[in-house]
Write a protein that holds these residues in place. Sequence first.
Motif, PDB file in Angstrom:
ATOM      1  N   GLN A   1       0.826  -1.209   0.000  1.00  0.00           N
ATOM      2  CA  GLN A   1       0.000   0.000   0.000  1.00  0.00           C
ATOM      3  C   GLN A   1       0.860   1.259   0.000  1.00  0.00           C
ATOM      4  O   GLN A   1       0.508   2.264  -0.620  1.00  0.00           O
ATOM      5  CB  GLN A   1      -0.925   0.000   1.217  1.00  0.00           C
ATOM      6  N   ASP A   2       1.993   1.212   0.699  1.00  0.00           N
ATOM      7  CA  ASP A   2       2.837   2.402   0.860  1.00  0.00           C
ATOM      8  C   ASP A   2       3.762   2.644  -0.335  1.00  0.00           C
ATOM      9  O   ASP A   2       3.942   3.794  -0.765  1.00  0.00           O
ATOM     10  CB  ASP A   2       3.688   2.267   2.123  1.00  0.00           C
ATOM     11  N   LYS A   3       4.355   1.579  -0.864  1.00  0.00           N
ATOM     12  CA  LYS A   3       5.389   1.725  -1.896  1.00  0.00           C
ATOM     13  C   LYS A   3       5.001   1.169  -3.262  1.00  0.00           C
ATOM     14  O   LYS A   3       5.696   1.414  -4.248  1.00  0.00           O
ATOM     15  CB  LYS A   3       6.678   1.031  -1.434  1.00  0.00           C
ATOM     16  N   GLY A   4       3.915   0.413  -3.308  1.00  0.00           N
ATOM     17  CA  GLY A   4       3.510  -0.182  -4.580  1.00  0.00           C
ATOM     18  C   GLY A   4       3.556  -1.700  -4.526  1.00  0.00           C
ATOM     19  O   GLY A   4       4.399  -2.286  -3.839  1.00  0.00           O
ATOM     20  N   GLN A   5       2.638  -2.321  -5.239  1.00  0.00           N
ATOM     21  CA  GLN A   5       2.468  -3.773  -5.172  1.00  0.00           C
ATOM     22  C   GLN A   5       3.712  -4.550  -5.571  1.00  0.00           C
ATOM     23  O   GLN A   5       4.228  -5.375  -4.817  1.00  0.00           O
ATOM     24  CB  GLN A   5       1.289  -4.177  -6.066  1.00  0.00           C
TER      25      GLN A   5
END
Length: 237
Positions: A50-54
């Motif tokens: 959620q924070d950095k990308g899947q």
Amino acid sequence: MKKVLLALGLVALSAGAFAQERPRERGPRNSYANPSAVIAAEIAFAQLAQDKGQWTAFAATAAPDAVMFVPQMVWAQQWLKGRANPARPVKWQPHIVWSSCDGSLMVSHGAWQSDKGTGYFTTIWQRQKDGKYKWVLDHGDELKEPLIAPEMLSGQTADCPDRGKRPAGSPAKAKEVKAKDLPPLDPAGRSGKSLDGTLWWEVTVDPSGARNLSVSWKKDGSDQPALIESVDAPVKE
């Protein structure tokens, strides 16, 4: 037909809201198993997505020899390298973890949700040379109905070998694997086992793309299935 079977008598998942409470852990004393470590790793993995990308999160938490299905089986780090993250990452929550007695191998199982639907996942985690956990297999499929969450997370531990058969001292460490040393990937299947032999897994892949994953362990004095999953061949459009 999509199929997910949990071995009878090993876990009861009852309806209720997902709760990030301290997991129930059932296992023998004098083992190195710590299912909480992988539950924490799985939750941190989901938050990182959620924070950095899947795909950034997948690459950061995968072992060099990890495999995933896209839908064919691939070396995860090779497939993920340079891949753009989707605008909205998948969300997921672990429900249960199975651990070997020595904690060198653990399996997490739970539910995922995305803009396209919902489903289940199974992730196999291996303790690395530095003591941290990286995933070595990511498996799962979509479901017509959401997977029912348990009232509480559950951690289960395999039977430990007899004391006389267990090495003294600290738990054994996994051998370091480097991406450059990977052999050609066998498209028909892959398998793995904990260092103490109390938990093991195997995935087989049909040329059509259909696949089967089985997780087994030492429990109650015998070899037993812990989890069996079957995924249909992808529909050709």
